[in-house]
Structure formats: C-alpha cells, structure tokens
Motif scaffolding. Structure first.
Motif, mmCIF file in Angstrom:
data_model
loop_
_atom_site.group_PDB
_atom_site.id
_atom_site.type_symbol
_atom_site.label_atom_id
_atom_site.label_comp_id
_atom_site.label_asym_id
_atom_site.label_seq_id
_atom_site.Cartn_x
_atom_site.Cartn_y
_atom_site.Cartn_z
ATOM 1 N N GLY A 106 2.758 64.066 65.926
ATOM 2 C CA GLY A 106 3.057 64.623 67.238
ATOM 3 C C GLY A 106 3.570 66.039 67.164
ATOM 4 N N ASP A 107 4.431 66.383 68.120
ATOM 5 C CA ASP A 107 4.968 67.736 68.176
ATOM 6 C C ASP A 107 5.744 68.086 66.914
ATOM 7 O OD1 ASP A 107 3.960 68.202 70.662
ATOM 8 O OD2 ASP A 107 5.809 67.770 71.736
ATOM 9 N N MET A 108 5.672 69.370 66.541
ATOM 10 C CA MET A 108 6.504 69.881 65.455
ATOM 11 C C MET A 108 7.091 71.205 65.914
ATOM 12 S SD MET A 108 5.586 70.681 61.462
ATOM 13 C CE MET A 108 4.997 72.368 61.650
ATOM 14 N N ALA A 109 8.327 71.499 65.523
ATOM 15 C CA ALA A 109 8.981 72.746 65.913
ATOM 16 C C ALA A 109 9.674 73.366 64.714
ATOM 17 C CB ALA A 109 9.987 72.489 67.031
ATOM 18 N N LEU A 110 9.546 74.688 64.581
ATOM 19 C CA LEU A 110 10.161 75.442 63.503
ATOM 20 C C LEU A 110 11.569 75.874 63.909
ATOM 21 C CD1 LEU A 110 9.767 76.949 60.746
ATOM 22 C CD2 LEU A 110 8.890 78.884 62.090
ATOM 23 N N ASP A 111 12.542 75.633 63.046
ATOM 24 C CA ASP A 111 13.919 75.981 63.366
ATOM 25 C C ASP A 111 14.096 77.495 63.469
ATOM 26 O OD1 ASP A 111 16.562 75.614 63.951
ATOM 27 O OD2 ASP A 111 17.097 74.640 62.072
ATOM 28 N N GLY A 112 15.169 77.904 64.132
ATOM 29 C CA GLY A 112 15.419 79.314 64.349
ATOM 30 C C GLY A 112 15.580 80.118 63.073
ATOM 31 N N ASP A 113 16.114 79.498 62.008
ATOM 32 C CA ASP A 113 16.265 80.211 60.742
ATOM 33 C C ASP A 113 15.043 80.044 59.846
ATOM 34 O OD1 ASP A 113 16.487 77.607 59.884
ATOM 35 O OD2 ASP A 113 18.581 77.759 59.260
ATOM 36 N N GLU A 114 14.026 79.335 60.336
ATOM 37 C CA GLU A 114 12.754 79.136 59.641
ATOM 38 C C GLU A 114 12.919 78.443 58.288
ATOM 39 O OE1 GLU A 114 10.703 82.900 59.702
ATOM 40 O OE2 GLU A 114 10.935 83.090 61.877
ATOM 41 N N LYS A 115 13.965 77.597 58.192
ATOM 42 C CA LYS A 115 14.196 76.840 56.963
ATOM 43 C C LYS A 115 13.793 75.378 57.090
ATOM 44 C CE LYS A 115 18.069 79.721 55.413
ATOM 45 N NZ LYS A 115 19.509 79.742 55.048
ATOM 46 N N ARG A 116 13.627 74.897 58.333
ATOM 47 C CA ARG A 116 13.309 73.491 58.571
ATOM 48 C C ARG A 116 12.303 73.372 59.702
ATOM 49 N NH1 ARG A 116 19.477 71.751 59.547
ATOM 50 N NH2 ARG A 116 19.331 73.768 60.587
ATOM 51 N N VAL A 117 11.614 72.250 59.729
ATOM 52 C CA VAL A 117 10.788 71.884 60.878
ATOM 53 C C VAL A 117 11.216 70.501 61.360
ATOM 54 C CG1 VAL A 117 8.764 73.281 60.317
ATOM 55 C CG2 VAL A 117 8.972 70.971 59.360
ATOM 56 N N TYR A 118 11.033 70.257 62.649
ATOM 57 C CA TYR A 118 11.378 68.982 63.272
ATOM 58 C C TYR A 118 10.118 68.351 63.833
ATOM 59 C CZ TYR A 118 15.904 71.309 63.091
ATOM 60 O OH TYR A 118 17.017 71.984 62.665
ATOM 61 N N PHE A 119 10.059 67.014 63.794
ATOM 62 C CA PHE A 119 8.860 66.320 64.248
ATOM 63 C C PHE A 119 9.227 64.896 64.661
ATOM 64 C CE2 PHE A 119 9.233 66.456 59.633
ATOM 65 C CZ PHE A 119 9.324 65.113 59.303
ATOM 66 N N ARG A 120 8.315 64.261 65.393
ATOM 67 C CA ARG A 120 8.545 62.886 65.831
ATOM 68 C C ARG A 120 8.283 61.909 64.700
ATOM 69 N NH1 ARG A 120 5.764 64.304 70.777
ATOM 70 N NH2 ARG A 120 3.909 63.178 70.116
ATOM 71 N N VAL A 121 8.950 60.762 64.795
ATOM 72 C CA VAL A 121 8.681 59.648 63.893
ATOM 73 C C VAL A 121 8.269 58.440 64.720
ATOM 74 C CG1 VAL A 121 10.243 60.470 62.105
ATOM 75 C CG2 VAL A 121 11.108 58.936 63.883
ATOM 76 N N GLY A 122 7.694 57.443 64.060
ATOM 77 C CA GLY A 122 7.179 56.270 64.738
ATOM 78 C C GLY A 122 8.259 55.313 65.222
ATOM 79 N N GLU A 123 7.846 54.364 66.038
ATOM 80 C CA GLU A 123 8.780 53.402 66.645
ATOM 81 C C GLU A 123 9.550 52.610 65.600
ATOM 82 O OE1 GLU A 123 7.066 50.843 69.510
ATOM 83 O OE2 GLU A 123 6.154 52.458 70.684
ATOM 84 N N ALA A 124 8.850 52.153 64.567
ATOM 85 C CA ALA A 124 9.502 51.304 63.564
ATOM 86 C C ALA A 124 10.625 52.057 62.850
ATOM 87 C CB ALA A 124 8.472 50.800 62.555
ATOM 88 N N ASP A 125 10.362 53.297 62.465
ATOM 89 C CA ASP A 125 11.396 54.072 61.784
ATOM 90 C C ASP A 125 12.523 54.431 62.740
ATOM 91 O OD1 ASP A 125 12.158 55.593 59.263
ATOM 92 O OD2 ASP A 125 12.197 57.204 60.749
ATOM 93 N N ALA A 126 12.178 54.783 63.978
ATOM 94 C CA ALA A 126 13.203 55.120 64.967
ATOM 95 C C ALA A 126 14.135 53.942 65.207
ATOM 96 C CB ALA A 126 12.549 55.557 66.274
ATOM 97 N N ALA A 127 13.571 52.745 65.266
ATOM 98 C CA ALA A 127 14.376 51.548 65.538
ATOM 99 C C ALA A 127 15.422 51.300 64.459
ATOM 100 C CB ALA A 127 13.466 50.336 65.682
ATOM 101 N N LYS A 128 15.107 51.678 63.216
ATOM 102 C CA LYS A 128 16.045 51.459 62.109
ATOM 103 C C LYS A 128 17.346 52.251 62.291
ATOM 104 C CE LYS A 128 12.347 50.823 58.685
ATOM 105 N NZ LYS A 128 11.732 51.409 57.462
ATOM 106 N N HIS A 129 17.268 53.337 63.032
ATOM 107 C CA HIS A 129 18.413 54.237 63.143
ATOM 108 C C HIS A 129 19.145 54.097 64.477
ATOM 109 C CE1 HIS A 129 17.242 56.465 59.491
ATOM 110 N NE2 HIS A 129 15.998 56.258 59.901
ATOM 111 N N LEU A 130 18.717 53.186 65.319
ATOM 112 C CA LEU A 130 19.413 52.956 66.587
ATOM 113 C C LEU A 130 20.641 52.071 66.373
ATOM 114 C CD1 LEU A 130 16.602 52.315 69.236
ATOM 115 C CD2 LEU A 130 18.233 54.213 69.218
ATOM 116 N N ALA A 131 21.653 52.301 67.169
ATOM 117 C CA ALA A 131 22.838 51.443 67.101
ATOM 118 C C ALA A 131 22.466 50.020 67.511
ATOM 119 C CB ALA A 131 23.927 51.986 68.024
ATOM 120 N N PRO A 132 23.110 49.013 66.947
ATOM 121 C CA PRO A 132 22.806 47.629 67.303
ATOM 122 C C PRO A 132 22.968 47.402 68.806
ATOM 123 C CG PRO A 132 24.230 47.719 65.372
ATOM 124 C CD PRO A 132 24.155 49.118 65.907
ATOM 125 N N ASN A 133 22.079 46.575 69.346
ATOM 126 C CA ASN A 133 22.127 46.185 70.759
ATOM 127 C C ASN A 133 21.855 47.330 71.731
ATOM 128 O OD1 ASN A 133 22.890 43.494 69.998
ATOM 129 N ND2 ASN A 133 25.011 44.228 69.758
#
Length: 456
Positions: A170-197
């Motif tokens: 999906g979307d990707m964005a370059l950080d302001g200092d051009e040292k990192r990029v950000y992007f979407r991850v899938g539902e399964a991986d996202a679910a692992k990092h959500l708080a319980p309940n």
C-alpha cells in the motif's frame, strides 16, 4: 520485393515495441511539451505530456519535484509498470525505474533520490516480502543525457526487504529526514500489536470499507531494519509525513468516502496517536495534505443537497457515477447547513479555520497549499481549479475544462517554491479520459503581493 519490404517494416515495428515494453532505466523519450491557453480564464497551462500514454501524477500527499526542482516524476504506461520523469524546461522524458514498482513513488526533497516498494515473488500473494528500492537520480540523469547508460543496479539499490509475514504494501511515505520510510502492514500483523480486547471497527458506508485492524511499520533505509509503529482498529489509508518535522506521520481512516474520524496523526515511535481534526457526524472531511511545518490542509465537503430543499429529488440521491458521496447511505454529512470549505489545522495549537469555499457546486475537494503559507488551492467535482490568497481570503478560478469524465481527479500540488501547481488533466484527451501532466502557474500579480512576515 514489396513483400520483403513489408516484412522489414513489420520487424522494425516489432523490435521498437519490444524495446518500449522492456525499456532500460534511463531510456529517453521525446518532448511532448505544449502551452495551452485556458479558454475560460486565459491562464497559460504548460502540458509537460500531451499524448494518451496512461499518465498520472503522484498523489497530492507526496512531493512531485526532484530536489533540484528540474524534474517531475509521474506514473505512465509508456513502459508498462515503470515510472517516468519529465524535465520541466526541456520537456525531455526519462524512464526512472526498471523492474517495476508498487504503491506510492517517494521523491526525496533534500537529495536526488527516489524511493518505492517492489513486491518480490508471486504478485497475487498479499503476504509476500517487499523490497524498498532507492534510485540515484543524479547519476541516472547524467548518464542518460550523455548516452552512457549502465545496468540497472548502477542506479537502483535495495535498501531492505520486509518480512513476508507482516504483509507490507500500500501507501509508503518518506520521513522528513529521509532516513526511514513508513508503510501499511496486513491485518494479521496489525492484530498482534493491538491491546487486548480492543474493539475493532466495522465497515462504514455503502462501499463496504473501513473495517480494522490495520497498522503502520517503518524501515531504516541504512540498515533495512523494520519496526512496528502503530496498530489501529480501522482501515488505514494515505500515509504521509511532515517533510519539515521528522517522525511526524499523518494518515486517514479509509472508507472510500465519509469516515467517522478521517484524519489521524502519530509519531514514529508510536506515541501521540490522536485525531488531527476531531470531526462531527455532519462533517464530511477528506483529502488531507501536509502543507507547512505546522499545518495540514483538508476539505470539509459541501457537495450534498440539504434535505427538504429540493422537492423533486430525494436528499443525497442527486448525482451518481463520476463523483462519490451522493448515495443517501452515507448519512447526513456533507451539506452546507454547517460551515464547509478548504480548512487548515495547526499541528501545534490544534486551531482550525476555513480559508475559502466555492459559492455553489460540490465545493473544494482535493486541496494543497504553498509551504510559505501564502496560498492554498483546491479542485472541485467539475475538475476546475481555484487559488486562494490565505492573507486576504481572495479566491480566483485558475483553470477549468479538465473534463469530469477524466480517469482521475486533478489532485493539485504546489511546487516547493510556491510559484506553480501541478495537476493531472484530461483537457487534451480525445477519449475524454486519458490524462496528462500539467503545470498551472500562480499569476504574477499574486506572486508580486507582499509576502507575510509570518505564516498564518
């Protein structure tokens, strides 16, 4: 002899088509640059492409110009699956990727680099690993002009590869200092990092979109290390960064239309998650774009009829087809019973104000602003473009006639110096759909106005 000549011609044509279909990075194409006077406003429009070649600009949330301000990078079918750059002065067109790309093209502002994602393996598998690729544009343009092109790996390098299990894409964005990029991850991986309940959001609206969970991850462009940033209980769309404030991310709750809460911001370390503009049920907020160090522009739509004001048409069912939001299933939002228009919210003070709105029609839709704080710009459902002086609130029609039947919307974006606006336009298309890359200048009379001593 005639048959032999025909065979030679057909063979030459086939070779030419094959070369175009599999062209090398750095391949040059002749200028298509044209200057066309808008028949309504008289503004001279600079069409940097003018043929039906599947052109499309990068989304207005992202940078469009290279760091030297000489080239614009865009999507095209000149070589299917590859990106192009066009020189704003000469009109020369150069292929700037080889091997394909996916998602958003990211042009660095401080270096002559281009970043993008490339899926490896089976494209039909959404959980494949994804490469983050860097292109050395300075070297590429130099060798392309000199006719000394080398292999693709001379100009392209893989910064890192995402773990296949996170479902990056999906979307990707370059950080302001051009040292990192950000992007979407899938539902399964996202679910692992959500708080319980955590309560997951369901689809919202007639397009059956918006359900969670979803998440954002980042990659260090030097080490290739991947870290999770945030998970949320709704669908993530349009990830962008603040080019002047490294580590500041803006994204949206994507439903394909009205969202319960459209605009969100979070820091690179996952802290500070909050709605950037807390919206009401009656507000249709859309198409946010970071425009200055402290500001995000967005549209509060005023495109729907107020119930009971048109006895011949049921509220919310006036228009269909080319433009979204007219379906009554979207609910009560998007009318002009409340203030609407091009709005700007300040990251730091959280204050919001409206700088302009069309007196009729859909209202402003896709929006942008100059980084010096002087001007704002927006398009509407008719694909017309309006310029706004943020100091005086004066608004003028810059250009129209870009055809509501076009394959996409104009998506205006200001140049880094605030003197011109890039759009994509079907004005020249014979099929009324194919688009070209077009530059709309800010009128000299407006540029000569005294600039503000400080931003609004």
């Amino acid at each position: 002899m005639k048959l032999k000549a025909v065979k030679i011609v057909l063979t030459s044509v086939l070779v030419l088509l094959l070369n175009i279909a599999f062209a090398q990075i750095g391949t040059r194409f002749p200028s298509e640059k044209k200057i066309v006077k808008d028949p309504v406003t008289g503004v001279e429009l600079v069409f940097l492409t003018s043929k039906a070649k599947g052109d499309g600009k990068i989304y207005q949330t992202h940078n469009q110009w290279t760091a030297d301000s000489k080239w614009l990078i865009f999507k095209s079918d000149r070589v299917r699956g590859e990106a192009m750059a066009v020189n704003e002065q000469t009109g020369d067109i150069v292929q700037v990727t080889e091997g394909g790309y996916m998602g958003m093209l990211n042009i660095a502002r401080n270096s002559m680099k281009l970043y993008f994602m490339r899926r490896i393996g089976n494209r039909a598998n959404p959980n494949n690993a994804v490469q983050i690729v860097e292109v050395d544009l300075e070297k590429l343009f130099k060798d392309s002009e000199a006719g000394t092109l080398k292999t693709a790996d001379t100009y392209q390098k893989v910064c890192g590869t995402t773990p296949p299990e996170i479902g990056a894409g999906g979307d990707m964005a370059l950080d302001g200092d051009e040292k990192r990029v950000y992007f979407r991850v899938g539902e399964a991986d996202a679910a692992k990092h959500l708080a319980p309940n955590t309560k997951l959001e369901e689809n919202f609206g007639p397009r059956k979109m918006g359900a969670g969970p979803a998440g954002i991850a980042c990659m260090d462009l030097t080490t290739g290390k991947v870290n999770h940033v945030i998970s949320v209980p709704f669908q993530v769309g349009h990830i962008q960064t603040n080019p002047w404030m490294p580590g500041e991310i803006v994204f949206c709750w994507e439903t394909g239309g009205k969202s319960p809460q459209r605009i969100w911001t979070v820091n690179a370390d996952g802290a500070g998650l909050r709605p950037l503009y807390p919206e009401a049920d009656y507000e249709w907020v859309t198409h946010e774009a970071v425009i200055t160090k402290d500001e995000v522009a967005f549209a509060i739509m005023g495109h729907r009829k107020i119930p009971g004001t048109n006895t011949n048409v049921a509220a919310g069912t006036e228009v269909g087809g080319a433009n979204p939001g007219q379906d009554a299933a979207w609910g009560p939002s998007g009318t002009r019973e409340k203030p609407t228009g091009l709005a700007i919210v300040n990251f730091r003070t959280r204050e919001t104000y409206i700088v302009g709105q069309t007196p009729s029609g859909s209202g402003l839709w896709h929006v942008s602003g100059s980084s010096d704080g002087r001007f704002a710009v927006g398009d509407d459902f008719s694909r017309s473009l309006y310029l706004i002086d943020r100091q005086t609130k004066e608004m003028m029609l810059l250009t129209t006639g870009h055809k509501a039947t076009a394959a996409d919307h104009p998506h205006p974006t200001f140049s880094p110096d605030g003197t011109r606006i890039q759009i994509q336009s079907a004005m020249l298309s014979e099929d009324n759909r194919s688009m070209n890359i077009c530059i709309v200048p800010v009128p000299q009379a407006w540029l000569k106005r005294v600039a503000p001593t400080k931003k609004p």
